[in-house]
Design a protein around this motif. Structure first.
Motif, short mmCIF file in Angstrom:
data_model
loop_
_atom_site.label_atom_id
_atom_site.label_comp_id
_atom_site.label_asym_id
_atom_site.label_seq_id
_atom_site.Cartn_x
_atom_site.Cartn_y
_atom_site.Cartn_z
N TYR A 76 0.86 -1.18 0.00
CA TYR A 76 0.00 0.00 0.00
C TYR A 76 0.90 1.24 0.00
O TYR A 76 2.08 1.18 0.31
N ARG A 92 -8.36 2.02 3.71
CA ARG A 92 -8.46 0.93 2.73
C ARG A 92 -7.82 -0.34 3.28
O ARG A 92 -8.34 -1.44 3.09
N ASP A 96 -9.59 -3.94 3.90
CA ASP A 96 -9.03 -5.16 3.29
C ASP A 96 -8.68 -6.22 4.32
O ASP A 96 -8.23 -7.32 3.95
#
Length: 326
Positions: A76, A92, A96
């Protein structure tokens, strides 16, 4: 591939940069928020960015680094000052299902802005996202063999671009972002870590390139008010001093940076290059570590090292800003 110490993600954390002309001023306002920087100074820096199409190279280099990484966990990316913002990325990651991530910061040294401020950024992003994963910042890597090898290779390439007649006596001029003296003196648990670490890195690079060659450490990109002392000498002033001493040529080595951004391409490739041209001094600039294979593999090696001990809360404190002298 070795162990990743229970990490189920790698988070690349960087400074961020504008990617189109309309981004520039909002980006700069994010950078200086709360610091009282005059509007005139922002307009001056905005012009530097607009001279390059309003685009900083740093985001592209982050994308290139992420594409080059060979790790066993998802990667990421979150920035301090521009999209993708760190908080959005942490949200995010949480969605996830990431539970524990290692954070690789694109700053190799100890100082408030290159260490503590990133820790604060991570803590603030986690606090804003319910259920956010644990995030462990990987260690400083200024002396890691991968970083040193990358900078040594790029320095050799820059030396080779000088005219043959001046190459042997060219000075290696290592550069890093100047910071307030008050910040430099409190950069680590024992103080003064930033400059000491830079000198260590410069010495290690020189040892690989040419052990007997003279080198200097100088500073660039000062941005504070005149009444606040910052680390000196400035790179352009130093080039003039070297010329006065009869040094025939120089190689600028931006050892304080791991990727190109505006401080590198403007302060070195424009301002320092113009100074050298005025002096008639041959000058080349080494590339930053970027996506050199040894630098890329270093990230994987850091991920596989034992989990670093957390920094003390007193490490790399914010600089003490003296009152303005009227």
């Amino acid at each position: 591939m070795g162990s990743t110490n229970g990490y189920d993600a790698l988070l690349v954390v960087s400074f961020g940069g504008p990617e189109k002309p309309g981004d520039v001023m909002p980006f700069l306002e994010n950078v200086v928020r709360g610091r009282g920087v005059p509007r005139e100074r922002l307009l001056e820096v905005e012009a530097h960015y607009q001279g390059f199409g309003g685009v900083s190279p740093i985001n592209r280099q982050c994308r290139d680094l992420i594409a080059a990484l060979d790790v066993d966990v998802p990667v990421y990316w979150g920035n301090r000052n521009w999209h993708p913002f760190l908080e959005d990325t942490v949200r995010r990651m949480t969605q996830d299902g990431v539970r524990k991530a290692a954070a690789f910061v694109t700053a190799a040294y100890s100082s408030y802005s290159s260490c503590r401020q990133y820790l604060d950024d991570i803590a603030r992003a986690r606090a804003a996202v319910p259920g956010a994963p644990e995030i462990v910042k990987l260690r400083h890597y200024y002396d890691h063999p991968g970083f040193v090898a990358a900078m040594a290779d790029h320095t050799r390439e820059a030396l080779a671009r000088l005219p043959e007649g001046v190459r042997d006596d060219a000075r290696l001029v290592f550069t890093a972002h100047s910071i307030p003296v008050s910040m430099a003196r409190t950069a680590g648990p024992t103080g003064g870590a930033y400059e000491a670490q830079l000198r260590t890195a410069a010495a290690l690079v020189t040892e690989q390139v040419d052990p007997g060659r003279s080198w200097d450490l100088v500073w660039q990109s000062r941005s504070g008010p005149p009444h606040v002392p910052w680390l000196e000498p400035d790179v352009c002033d130093h080039l003039e001093a070297l010329h006065g001493e009869g040094v025939p040529a120089a190689v600028l080595v931006p050892v304080g940076f791991v990727s190109d951004h505006m401080e590198v391409v403007y302060d070195l490739d424009v301002e320092a290059a113009a100074t050298a041209d005025k002096l008639g001094m041959p000058l080349t600039r080494a590339a930053t570590a970027g996506v050199h294979p040894r630098f890329v593999s270093m990230v994987r090696e850091l991920l596989e090292e034992p989990e670093p001990a957390p920094c003390a809360a007193t490490c790399c404190p914010a600089p003490v800003r003296p009152a303005r002298q009227e």
